[in-house]
Scaffold this active site. Structure first.
Site, mmCIF file in Angstrom:
data_model
loop_
_atom_site.group_PDB
_atom_site.id
_atom_site.type_symbol
_atom_site.label_atom_id
_atom_site.label_comp_id
_atom_site.label_asym_id
_atom_site.label_seq_id
_atom_site.Cartn_x
_atom_site.Cartn_y
_atom_site.Cartn_z
ATOM 1 N N CYS A 1 -8.714 1.452 6.781
ATOM 2 C CA CYS A 1 -8.079 2.074 5.617
ATOM 3 C C CYS A 1 -8.701 1.528 4.332
ATOM 4 C CB CYS A 1 -6.581 1.784 5.647
ATOM 5 S SG CYS A 1 -5.755 2.370 4.180
ATOM 6 N N GLU B 1 0.458 -0.905 15.545
ATOM 7 C CA GLU B 1 -0.441 0.244 15.285
ATOM 8 C C GLU B 1 -1.352 0.490 16.484
ATOM 9 O OE1 GLU B 1 -2.894 0.209 11.647
ATOM 10 O OE2 GLU B 1 -4.346 1.371 12.787
ATOM 11 N N HIS C 1 5.441 -6.190 7.757
ATOM 12 C CA HIS C 1 5.223 -7.551 8.251
ATOM 13 C C HIS C 1 5.472 -8.562 7.146
ATOM 14 C CE1 HIS C 1 2.621 -6.172 11.861
ATOM 15 N NE2 HIS C 1 3.901 -6.175 12.128
ATOM 16 N N SER D 1 -1.502 -8.692 9.978
ATOM 17 C CA SER D 1 -2.924 -8.837 10.277
ATOM 18 C C SER D 1 -3.745 -8.584 9.006
ATOM 19 C CB SER D 1 -3.310 -7.939 11.448
ATOM 20 O OG SER D 1 -3.864 -6.765 11.083
ATOM 21 N N ASN D 2 -3.252 -7.710 8.145
ATOM 22 C CA ASN D 2 -3.913 -7.458 6.870
ATOM 23 C C ASN D 2 -3.935 -8.731 6.007
ATOM 24 O OD1 ASN D 2 -2.746 -6.246 3.846
ATOM 25 N ND2 ASN D 2 -4.817 -5.814 4.520
ATOM 26 N N SER E 1 1.254 -5.758 2.598
ATOM 27 C CA SER E 1 2.643 -5.855 3.050
ATOM 28 C C SER E 1 3.444 -6.869 2.229
ATOM 29 C CB SER E 1 2.674 -6.255 4.537
ATOM 30 O OG SER E 1 1.886 -7.410 4.721
ATOM 31 N N HIS F 1 -0.484 -5.355 18.687
ATOM 32 C CA HIS F 1 -0.078 -4.938 17.333
ATOM 33 C C HIS F 1 0.483 -3.520 17.422
ATOM 34 C CE1 HIS F 1 -0.378 -3.520 13.213
ATOM 35 N NE2 HIS F 1 -0.469 -4.789 12.823
ATOM 36 N N THR G 1 -6.557 0.233 11.371
ATOM 37 C CA THR G 1 -6.800 0.479 9.938
ATOM 38 C C THR G 1 -6.940 -0.793 9.093
ATOM 39 O OG1 THR G 1 -4.429 0.654 9.560
ATOM 40 C CG2 THR G 1 -5.627 2.710 9.919
ATOM 41 N N CYS H 1 0.869 -1.183 0.000
ATOM 42 C CA CYS H 1 0.000 0.000 0.000
ATOM 43 C C CYS H 1 0.908 1.236 0.000
ATOM 44 C CB CYS H 1 -0.868 0.006 1.252
ATOM 45 S SG CYS H 1 0.110 0.067 2.764
HETATM 46 S S1 SF4 Z 1 -3.202 2.919 6.871
HETATM 47 FE FE1 SF4 Z 1 -2.017 1.032 6.804
HETATM 48 S S2 SF4 Z 1 -2.871 -0.097 5.052
HETATM 49 FE FE2 SF4 Z 1 -3.545 2.022 4.837
HETATM 50 S S3 SF4 Z 1 -2.020 3.000 3.514
HETATM 51 FE FE3 SF4 Z 1 -1.396 3.347 5.633
HETATM 52 S S4 SF4 Z 1 0.017 1.672 6.115
HETATM 53 FE FE4 SF4 Z 1 -1.137 1.077 4.294
#
Ligand code: SF4
Length: 282
Positions: free
Chosen positions: A194, A128, A39, A223-224, A268, A126, A164, A11
């Site tokens: 996100c 974040e 990750h 996790s994504n 990721s 996590h 996110t 991303c």
């Molecule tokens: S919030 Fe997370 S998934 Fe979305 S662009 Fe940023 S790093 Fe990537």
């Protein structure tokens, strides 16, 4: 026949963090990264060979007068305080989407009633989520799913946010349940998932439907990757999760034989890794 899904891969938040790391490393200066930059073990290894040194929090607190990159996941205020104390220069690659979410949570924490509950739907531990909870002096309540809803007091105000990269469907179910349980208190929810992740769900499901076999490439800690793989699996039961080429077992290769194979990944997952897998299958 093998094809790689068009939008799979990093991303923009991760692309930016990796670019920043590469720029610094090309200047030939020593650079540390607090936690894995992404990750994905293979990408971490690639950057390590360029000189990036990954450190944990304990090592971070011991360092002085160095440069440290903060990855896209974002950090709690305590990280910046340590950096200032230890004269550490921060290269801040926190994703702008995460930074904005941190600000919103901090504003809510500062303006809500003292007994209000700031709730974060996310994975405990996590990176974040640690950064998000840090905006509330770690007073936020972390819920990992619907089973954690009994932790909340429905007589007190609730402000719900999401990590996110979580699932939109589960978030919606959580909102419905809280609305149902709320007593005479204020409930406010913010879908902060996100769209680089949420919008991927339908595209990936369509891609999974269009192929006989799906090879999903993702890091074990991502996790994504877990969320997106679950979507592939529910759309196409012949979906396999692999982290790298060594996990492409004989069984999986046999399942791919003479089939339309789709390769996809998380936000990721590096494109080069998916290409490696595609070459091995072809
Ligand atoms: S919030 Fe997370 S998934 Fe979305 S662009 Fe940023 S790093 Fe990537």
């Amino acid at each position: 026949m093998t094809s790689i899904e068009a939008k799979s891969g990093f991303c923009f938040g991760v692309i930016k963090a990796i670019q920043k790391a590469e720029e610094e490393l090309q200047k030939g200066r020593q650079l540390y990264c607090l936690g894995d930059i992404v990750h994905n073990e293979q990408e971490v290894e690639r950057l390590a060979t360029m000189g990036l040194i990954t450190i944990n929090y304990e090592q971070f607190t011991q360092l002085h007068n160095v440069k440290v990159l903060l990855r896209a996941h974002g950090e709690p205020p305590s990280t910046y305080e340590i950096a200032q104390r230890n004269n550490i220069e921060i290269i801040d690659a926190s994703c702008p989407v995460v930074r904005h979410l941190q600000e919103r949570i901090r504003n809510t924490y500062n303006s809500a009633k003292p007994d209000a509950q700031i709730v974060i739907y996310g994975t405990k531990g996590h990176a974040e989520v640690i950064g998000l909870a840090g905006q509330t002096d770690n007073k936020a309540i972390i819920i990992e799913g619907e089973n954690d809803l009994d932790k909340l007091d429905y007589n007190r105000d609730i402000y719900l946010y999401s990590q996110t990269t979580k699932s939109v469907d589960t978030f919606r179910r959580i909102v419905e349940q809280i609305e149902h349980k709320m007593q005479d208190a204020h409930f406010e929810w913010h879908d902060t998932i996100c769209r680089q992740v949420a919008n991927r769900t339908k595209e990936l499901r369509d891609f999974a439907h269009q192929h006989d076999v799906i090879i999903f490439v993702g890091g074990k800690k991502s996790s994504n990757a877990k969320v997106l793989f679950a979507q592939c699996k529910s759309a196409n039961e012949h979906s396999y999760f692999v982290s790298d080429i060594t996990e492409l077992t004989t069984d999986i290769q046999q399942a791919c034989h003479d089939k339309r194979v789709g390769i996809c990944g998380a936000t990721s997952t590096p494109l080069w890794l998916m290409q490696q897998i595609a070459e091995k299958i072809d």
